[in-house]
Design an enzyme around this catalytic site. Sequence first.
Site, PDB file in Angstrom:
ATOM      1  N   GLU A 135       0.834  -1.214   0.000  1.00  0.00           N
ATOM      2  CA  GLU A 135       0.000   0.000   0.000  1.00  0.00           C
ATOM      3  C   GLU A 135       0.864   1.258   0.000  1.00  0.00           C
ATOM      4  OE1 GLU A 135      -3.065  -0.165  -0.528  1.00  0.00           O
ATOM      5  OE2 GLU A 135      -3.575  -2.209   0.040  1.00  0.00           O
ATOM      6  N   ASN A 193       1.319   3.920  -3.139  1.00  0.00           N
ATOM      7  CA  ASN A 193       0.983   5.344  -2.998  1.00  0.00           C
ATOM      8  C   ASN A 193       2.106   6.246  -3.506  1.00  0.00           C
ATOM      9  OD1 ASN A 193      -1.549   4.921  -2.056  1.00  0.00           O
ATOM     10  ND2 ASN A 193      -1.108   5.379   0.094  1.00  0.00           N
ATOM     11  N   ARG A 230      -9.126   4.045  -7.847  1.00  0.00           N
ATOM     12  CA  ARG A 230      -8.554   3.812  -6.513  1.00  0.00           C
ATOM     13  C   ARG A 230      -9.696   3.631  -5.525  1.00  0.00           C
ATOM     14  NH1 ARG A 230      -4.185   1.894  -6.799  1.00  0.00           N
ATOM     15  NH2 ARG A 230      -3.781   2.438  -4.653  1.00  0.00           N
TER      16      ARG A 230
HETATM   17  N1  LIG Z   1       2.931   9.088  -0.744  1.00  0.00           N
HETATM   18  C1  LIG Z   1       1.916   9.934  -1.058  1.00  0.00           C
HETATM   19  N2  LIG Z   1       2.158  11.099  -1.696  1.00  0.00           N
HETATM   20  C2  LIG Z   1       1.160  11.955  -2.010  1.00  0.00           C
HETATM   21  N3  LIG Z   1      -0.143  11.718  -1.732  1.00  0.00           N
HETATM   22  C3  LIG Z   1      -0.468  10.574  -1.095  1.00  0.00           C
HETATM   23  C4  LIG Z   1       0.533   9.632  -0.724  1.00  0.00           C
HETATM   24  N4  LIG Z   1      -0.075   8.591  -0.121  1.00  0.00           N
HETATM   25  C5  LIG Z   1      -1.392   8.892  -0.094  1.00  0.00           C
HETATM   26  N5  LIG Z   1      -1.633  10.077  -0.671  1.00  0.00           N
HETATM   27  C6  LIG Z   1      -2.970  10.752  -0.800  1.00  0.00           C
HETATM   28  O1  LIG Z   1      -3.850  10.157   0.133  1.00  0.00           O
HETATM   29  C7  LIG Z   1      -4.990   9.607  -0.528  1.00  0.00           C
HETATM   30  C8  LIG Z   1      -5.513   8.379   0.175  1.00  0.00           C
HETATM   31  O2  LIG Z   1      -4.589   7.328   0.076  1.00  0.00           O
HETATM   32  P1  LIG Z   1      -5.068   5.831   0.243  1.00  0.00           P
HETATM   33  O3  LIG Z   1      -5.837   5.698   1.513  1.00  0.00           O
HETATM   34  O4  LIG Z   1      -3.855   4.963   0.118  1.00  0.00           O
HETATM   35  O5  LIG Z   1      -6.068   5.568  -0.943  1.00  0.00           O
HETATM   36  P2  LIG Z   1      -5.855   5.440  -2.528  1.00  0.00           P
HETATM   37  O6  LIG Z   1      -4.406   5.143  -2.802  1.00  0.00           O
HETATM   38  O7  LIG Z   1      -6.750   4.339  -2.940  1.00  0.00           O
HETATM   39  O8  LIG Z   1      -6.260   6.763  -3.089  1.00  0.00           O
HETATM   40  C9  LIG Z   1      -4.508   9.366  -1.930  1.00  0.00           C
HETATM   41  O9  LIG Z   1      -5.547   9.312  -2.856  1.00  0.00           O
HETATM   42  C10 LIG Z   1      -3.585  10.553  -2.161  1.00  0.00           C
HETATM   43  O10 LIG Z   1      -4.324  11.694  -2.503  1.00  0.00           O
END
Ligand SMILES: Nc1ncnc2c1ncn2[C@@H]1O[C@H](COP(=O)(O)OP(=O)(O)O)[C@@H](O)[C@H]1O
Lengths: 145, 145, 104, 104
Positions: free
Chosen positions: A52, A56, A110
């Site tokens: 995960e 990301n 997503r």
């Molecule tokens: N490493 C990262 N860098 C930038 N934005 C991030 C990062 N990880 C998560 N995000 C932001 O947080 C949101 C939620 O993440 P997550 O719960 O993993 O759901 P998903 O990946 O399905 O969108 C993402 O859609 C993104 O906008």
Amino acid sequence: MEETRGKKETMRLEIESLSCNEAFARVAVAAFMARMDPTVEEVDDVKTAVSEAVTNCVIHAYGGGEGKIWIQAEVEGSLLTVQVRDSGVGISDVKKAMEPLYTGKPEAGRSGMGFSFMEAFMDEVQVDSVPGEGTVVTMKKKLGQ
Amino acid sequence: MEETRGKKETMRLEIESLSCNEAFARVAVAAFMARMDPTVEEVDDVKTAVSEAVTNCVIHAYGGGEGKIWIQAEVEGSLLTVQVRDSGVGISDVKKAMEPLYTGKPEAGRSGMGFSFMEAFMDEVQVDSVPGEGTVVTMKKKLGQ
Amino acid sequence: MKHAIYEVVDDRLVVHLPGEVDDHSSGRIQEETEKYLQGGGIRYMIFDFTNTSFMDSSGIGVLLGRYKRMKQLGGNVAVFGEDNRIKRILNISGIYQIMESLTK
Amino acid sequence: MKHAIYEVVDDRLVVHLPGEVDDHSSGRIQEETEKYLQGGGIRYMIFDFTNTSFMDSSGIGVLLGRYKRMKQLGGNVAVFGEDNRIKRILNISGIYQIMESLTK
Ligand SMILES: Nc1ncnc2c1ncn2[C@@H]1O[C@H](COP(=O)(O)OP(=O)(O)O)[C@@H](O)[C@H]1O
Ligand SMILES: Nc1ncnc2c1ncn2[C@@H]1O[C@H](COP(=O)(O)OP(=O)(O)O)[C@@H](O)[C@H]1O
């Protein structure tokens, strides 16, 4: 050559932001934690959480473009700490980003469950981010609970 | 997100000089090369070579004491390059060290076949060393031969 | 098995999922199933996890996307062949609340 | 199987080797077999590779060391249960020139 149990052991890994590195990263961390004699379920939990966090970085931090991802794993007694770091776009509202089902990319299919999965499979998840500079996700799990 | 085949892909790994990291290092490199669709035999060959190089860091470079080991793996098309580096005692006579059956530690039950195994299982092995500073072993293997 | 394999039986599309369903492998599942839907006549999509040992939330994204699409078409989606690991993932993500499992 | 398992049958010590025989796992094989030899009466040492999928030159070092020791005691050493991978390692290292294989 003798490893003293309970001493801290660390590995650092630098990979490129490529979707094929999602599998590589989770296998590498799983191989590293083998020294803790984990159960199959514990290994699966950590693999999911690492997958995960790295996904990301690939999708959100670098938006599919180039970039580096740094992974640090640390074993201290029965505590595993995994840190996944990127120098991508960062997150302006961490609290909102961590809400279940929130996603910044709904059009990309997503689920918004990435952080929820990390929290479900690890004991502790901390997210530190500076917009424009990058994000650090620190996850801890105590094995043998 | 699309990986262009033939482009260079790199990973860097830093581990501690511990005998349990011999297995970790070879599994990590094997997991990294999975993107090349290697045969089982190719993976086994690389695992053995990596195991030899990392074991030499643990046993010879750091003599069982503390130290760091750096591993870099690179994929470019069908060419895999693995570099194993230490900042240990170094090797004063590389040519002699690489002779089959030569070992600096006969009393420790070493076979002196480490470098021979690396050469048998990889296409190319290069050793650069500065006594007192450390050693770099660079190994190349073309897959799908 | 690295890629999904597709099988059409009457009005059902069975998607035999790959060993690992993550962001890397799940993108094309969306595209490829879409092609089968374009052909028309598919009312049920069945995800077969028999060969799958790993899935993360990217896989859930694909399942949800395909679910919405089939509902749009007046059809339905089911899952099949999940081991305990996959069951846990489907449970946590709430997938079982909207999709039936054909696994006994 | 992470550690070797030992079995004494008459004057034979059978060493069921672990899944991976490397520097990390092979040190104790030397020590532990030595204890059995101290007891006396062992004339043959048989290395069973049935469960072994990985071995590097550290393992060869142990085999050679045990070979010398058994020769010293007027005994002998054999190998058993090697798969193709292990066969290749034993071949390259010249082990087959001094040790018999009981594998058909
Ligand atoms: N490493 C990262 N860098 C930038 N934005 C991030 C990062 N990880 C998560 N995000 C932001 O947080 C949101 C939620 O993440 P997550 O719960 O993993 O759901 P998903 O990946 O399905 O969108 C993402 O859609 C993104 O906008
Ligand atoms: N990384 C290293 N640092 C210092 N010395 C080394 C290193 N690698 C190899 N050597 C020297 O080269 C010798 C031969 O190595 P090798 O062929 O691997 O056999 P072995 O490890 O069984 O001794 C070693 O015994 C040691 O003296």
